[in-house]
Enzyme design. Sequence first.
Site, PDB file in Angstrom:
ATOM      1  N   GLU A   1       0.758  -0.999  -0.064  1.00 18.21           N
ATOM      2  CA  GLU A   1       0.056  -0.055   0.117  1.00 18.21           C
ATOM      3  C   GLU A   1       0.832   1.231  -0.163  1.00 18.21           C
ATOM      4  O   GLU A   1       1.273   1.707   1.021  1.00 18.21           O
ATOM      5  CB  GLU A   1      -0.791   0.047   1.345  1.00 18.21           C
ATOM      6  CG  GLU A   1      -1.679  -1.299   1.399  1.00 18.21           C
ATOM      7  CD  GLU A   1      -2.571  -1.537   2.700  1.00 18.21           C
ATOM      8  OE1 GLU A   1      -3.598  -1.886   2.505  1.00 18.21           O
ATOM      9  OE2 GLU A   1      -2.149  -0.989   3.726  1.00 18.21           O
TER      10      GLU A   1
ATOM     11  N   ASP B   1      -0.786  -0.238  10.548  1.00 17.63           N
ATOM     12  CA  ASP B   1      -0.275  -1.711  11.232  1.00 17.63           C
ATOM     13  C   ASP B   1       0.970  -2.072  10.686  1.00 17.63           C
ATOM     14  O   ASP B   1       1.398  -3.197  11.139  1.00 17.63           O
ATOM     15  CB  ASP B   1      -1.485  -2.832  10.556  1.00 17.63           C
ATOM     16  CG  ASP B   1      -2.393  -2.793  11.833  1.00 17.63           C
ATOM     17  OD1 ASP B   1      -2.247  -2.364  12.773  1.00 17.63           O
ATOM     18  OD2 ASP B   1      -3.549  -3.449  11.475  1.00 17.63           O
TER      19      ASP B   1
ATOM     20  N   LYS C   1      -7.673  -5.903  10.494  1.00 18.23           N
ATOM     21  CA  LYS C   1      -8.319  -4.664  10.479  1.00 18.23           C
ATOM     22  C   LYS C   1      -9.133  -4.316  11.543  1.00 18.23           C
ATOM     23  O   LYS C   1      -9.058  -3.185  11.902  1.00 18.23           O
ATOM     24  CB  LYS C   1      -8.995  -4.576   9.044  1.00 18.23           C
ATOM     25  CG  LYS C   1      -9.426  -3.136   8.829  1.00 18.23           C
ATOM     26  CD  LYS C   1     -10.168  -3.144   7.420  1.00 18.23           C
ATOM     27  CE  LYS C   1     -11.000  -1.790   7.366  1.00 18.23           C
ATOM     28  NZ  LYS C   1     -11.875  -1.641   6.142  1.00 18.23           N
TER      29      LYS C   1
ATOM     30  N   ASP D   1     -15.943  -6.552   8.129  1.00 18.29           N
ATOM     31  CA  ASP D   1     -17.136  -5.605   7.936  1.00 18.29           C
ATOM     32  C   ASP D   1     -18.350  -6.184   7.872  1.00 18.29           C
ATOM     33  O   ASP D   1     -19.468  -5.592   8.289  1.00 18.29           O
ATOM     34  CB  ASP D   1     -16.861  -5.087   6.626  1.00 18.29           C
ATOM     35  CG  ASP D   1     -16.187  -6.289   5.294  1.00 18.29           C
ATOM     36  OD1 ASP D   1     -16.020  -7.192   5.784  1.00 18.29           O
ATOM     37  OD2 ASP D   1     -15.775  -5.538   4.204  1.00 18.29           O
TER      38      ASP D   1
HETATM   39  O1  LIG Z   1      -3.952  -6.122   9.570  1.00 20.59           O
HETATM   40  C1  LIG Z   1      -4.604  -5.691   8.882  1.00 20.59           C
HETATM   41  C2  LIG Z   1      -5.219  -5.985   7.576  1.00 20.59           C
HETATM   42  C3  LIG Z   1      -5.603  -4.763   6.761  1.00 20.59           C
HETATM   43  N1  LIG Z   1      -5.691  -3.464   7.058  1.00 20.59           N
HETATM   44  C4  LIG Z   1      -6.458  -2.430   6.267  1.00 20.59           C
HETATM   45  O2  LIG Z   1      -7.586  -2.832   5.995  1.00 20.59           O
HETATM   46  C5  LIG Z   1      -7.911  -2.401   4.700  1.00 20.59           C
HETATM   47  C6  LIG Z   1      -8.540  -3.486   3.876  1.00 20.59           C
HETATM   48  O3  LIG Z   1      -7.511  -4.246   3.527  1.00 20.59           O
HETATM   49  P1  LIG Z   1      -7.320  -4.664   1.732  1.00 20.59           P
HETATM   50  O4  LIG Z   1      -6.320  -5.544   1.917  1.00 20.59           O
HETATM   51  O5  LIG Z   1      -7.368  -3.319   1.139  1.00 20.59           O
HETATM   52  O6  LIG Z   1      -8.765  -5.441   1.844  1.00 20.59           O
HETATM   53  P2  LIG Z   1     -10.038  -5.517   0.610  1.00 20.59           P
HETATM   54  O7  LIG Z   1     -10.256  -6.557   0.231  1.00 20.59           O
HETATM   55  O8  LIG Z   1      -9.703  -4.357  -0.289  1.00 20.59           O
HETATM   56  O9  LIG Z   1     -10.840  -5.219   1.807  1.00 20.59           O
HETATM   57  C7  LIG Z   1     -12.317  -5.140   1.891  1.00 20.59           C
HETATM   58  O10 LIG Z   1     -12.505  -6.656   2.591  1.00 20.59           O
HETATM   59  C8  LIG Z   1     -12.253  -6.825   3.835  1.00 20.59           C
HETATM   60  C9  LIG Z   1     -12.714  -8.064   4.118  1.00 20.59           C
HETATM   61  O11 LIG Z   1     -11.994  -9.295   3.429  1.00 20.59           O
HETATM   62  C10 LIG Z   1     -12.551  -5.956   4.573  1.00 20.59           C
HETATM   63  O12 LIG Z   1     -11.842  -5.855   5.985  1.00 20.59           O
HETATM   64  C11 LIG Z   1     -12.491  -4.154   4.316  1.00 20.59           C
HETATM   65  O13 LIG Z   1     -12.916  -3.558   5.083  1.00 20.59           O
HETATM   66  C12 LIG Z   1     -12.922  -4.346   2.655  1.00 20.59           C
HETATM   67  O14 LIG Z   1     -12.564  -2.829   2.458  1.00 20.59           O
HETATM   68  C13 LIG Z   1      -6.627  -1.466   4.082  1.00 20.59           C
HETATM   69  O15 LIG Z   1      -6.845  -0.029   4.175  1.00 20.59           O
HETATM   70  C14 LIG Z   1      -5.630  -2.253   4.985  1.00 20.59           C
HETATM   71  O16 LIG Z   1      -4.362  -1.339   5.354  1.00 20.59           O
HETATM   72  C15 LIG Z   1      -5.284  -3.227   8.396  1.00 20.59           C
HETATM   73  O17 LIG Z   1      -5.330  -1.925   8.855  1.00 20.59           O
HETATM   74  N2  LIG Z   1      -4.576  -4.135   9.391  1.00 20.59           N
END
Ligand SMILES: O=c1ccn([C@@H]2O[C@H](COP(=O)(O)OP(=O)(O)O[C@H]3O[C@H](CO)[C@@H](O)[C@H](O)[C@H]3O)[C@@H](O)[C@H]2O)c(=O)[nH]1
Length: 717
Positions: free
Chosen positions: A107, A136, A270, A421
Amino acid sequence: MADSSSSLPPLCERISHKSYVLRAVDLMILGLLFSLLLHRIQHMSQKDNVWLVALFCESCLTFAWLIMTCIKWSPAEDKPYPKRLDERVHDLPLVDMFVPTADPVREPPIMVANTVLSLLAVNYPANKLACYVSDDGCSPLTYFSLKEASKFAKIWVPFCKKYNVKVRAPFRYFLNPLVAADDSEFSKDWEMMKREYERLSRKVEDASRDSHWLDADKDFEAFSNTKPSDHSTILKVVWENKGGVGEEKEVPHLVYISREKRPNYLHHYKSGAMNFLLRVSGLMTNAPYMLHVDCDMYANEADVFLGRGVAGIQGPLYCGSGCFHTRRVMYGVSPDDLEDDGSLTPVATREFLDEDKLATKFGSSKEMVISMVEALKRKSNPQNSLTNIIEAAQEVGHCHYEYQTSWGKTLGCLYDSVAEDMNTSSGIHLRGWTSSYISPEPPAFLGSTPSLGVEAIVQQRRWGTGAIEVLFNKQSPLIGIFRRKIRFRQRLAYLWVLMCLRSIPELLYCLLPAYCLLHNYTLYPKGPCLGITITLVVMHCLYTLWQYLSLGFSVKSWYVSQSLWRIIATCGWLFSVQDIILKLLGISKIGFVIAKKTISKTRPSKPSQGEDDESNSSDLGKFEFDSSCHFIPGTFIMLVNLAALAVFSVRLQWSSDCSSGGGGSGLAEACGCILVVLLFFPFLKGLFEKGKYGIPLPTLSKAAFLTVLFVAFSEEN
Ligand SMILES: O=c1ccn([C@@H]2O[C@H](COP(=O)(O)OP(=O)(O)O[C@H]3O[C@H](CO)[C@@H](O)[C@H](O)[C@H]3O)[C@@H](O)[C@H]2O)c(=O)[nH]1
């Protein structure tokens, strides 16, 4: 929210969009599916296992269609009246904005900076906003980019407001060339802003190449000798809005936090980060409203805080990003806990504010308990100075802070699923709350999606796994049928998240026509009853195509999406099912694989020599492969169907009767195979392409081995 109790006109109204034509089409397709099932059952005795498998697959698909029809039976829209709000509400509430990030490589910090800049610049009083970034990854580079972004924000926010800039993420804004006259004030400001943004990007890029100089800066001391999974809490107030004049008062608070992490402590990915954000913001600003935006998204609309909403039964699912919550809902309050004026009922006051239980519920920090009690009573007092509260904020970031408290159980984002979520959303709906999907034009938030290939498949695998986890944990909308306050059709809507279980019938259905061709079996009904299958396929195609075209998409994007969903089901969700089985057997745990993000670079005024935009754009939308297990099922499906078509054409040459009237397979099954080949077309291309667009040899060999087994098995039978 509409205040029906008052005699004033409502602040928003629900408008129904139900369409009798669409309902009729949905029901016709459902009717055809049931006729097909009936035909199979009636003719089962004469047939063999193939019909049994087909019956299983078609029953699953019918069930999925039935659920979908129930969910979208009565679409509605929440139409707000912002002017009435303006007239009635003179003092806008505080809003805390949360941006989580976790990995400076996957990221890019400049992307996080863009998300933050787009939020700092929204049309809302700056002194009512606070932006909290949770890292994180415990990355000094992310902190550095936020510091630089906050300096840039002092010119960017006033520029956006002065010229009413629509898209306030600079990387996106500067993708478009300047269209104004050369010597206008705007042109000069635009050129200056672009230069400054490029300087910011360069600084962050340079720092990522060589971060040694950060060691010399005292402000980065907290990051020395830290590892992402082993460090103390770091909390930095990057920018504090203390009022003042000019740019000083234009930029909202910006706070960087990285919660403590230690090996052997669960940190809940997250959801753990979101709960830390809730606590820190509770201590500092304690806003009654919160906005969650993932670091790969940006506010695409400056007036995002007011928009029209798409409503439904109890409302859409919370999907993790681009979403507003009220703090009290996140603290576990339900509609029954509130009086008409919004204050807590006496029963709820006793339950939530029982002095003896406060620390057990909210954790041992006295400041935290005070802030939560204030928030529950709607009497929040933001801190006069954010820096006063740093020690208390660090305390609530300790990795043992949540131990034996209600955090993650009934408070904040809920644990027990990688899809925090959906889990949290289910918890909120179970308490009886409604939600609304805000869909302004242009869209309120936009973001990046992973490239077509393994990243997208892994993301879908995680979503699928998380969705099944939600349905089988304590927050499951399926449990406590009479006890919970969730409506029946809303429960069905959650059932839709079981979509990943479709992977099994979809995989079988993609193999059945080939199996029948190889084995000379009949898959589809013969004679006039074949009409049911043909009408079903044609109607479904035309219906989905019409939906795509009416949303402004092209025929090609309809085809690509049909293909992509089949690939996701068989290559991604299939592994979600495997993950859940392994978890249930206690063989492996489920982790959160962070999706890799990319950010478009702003174009230089003139393309540099040798730079060829065309060559890059020709790669757009191409499917990328790697040697992970994810691509074996798709390659296998493709090879099996090609083999079956080859056998069929050889058989055709030997026999003049292509429909092999004697009850065996024929043209219909061959058409089924062709349809599968069309849906898995990226794999056919992948057989001939090279590099990342070609199917790697190990994947091809494993899929070929499975194909040989499949064909041999068919022959034996
Ligand atoms: O240990 C962690 C893992 C992820 N994130 C943040 O969580 C967000 C979502 O992560 P990402 O890898 O972008 O996953 P996505 O698949 O895009 O996320 C979607 O799908 C996830 C479910 O799998 C949900 O948790 C998220 O809210 C939703 O936006 C990002 O801003 C990460 O930086 C953290 O802060 N800590």
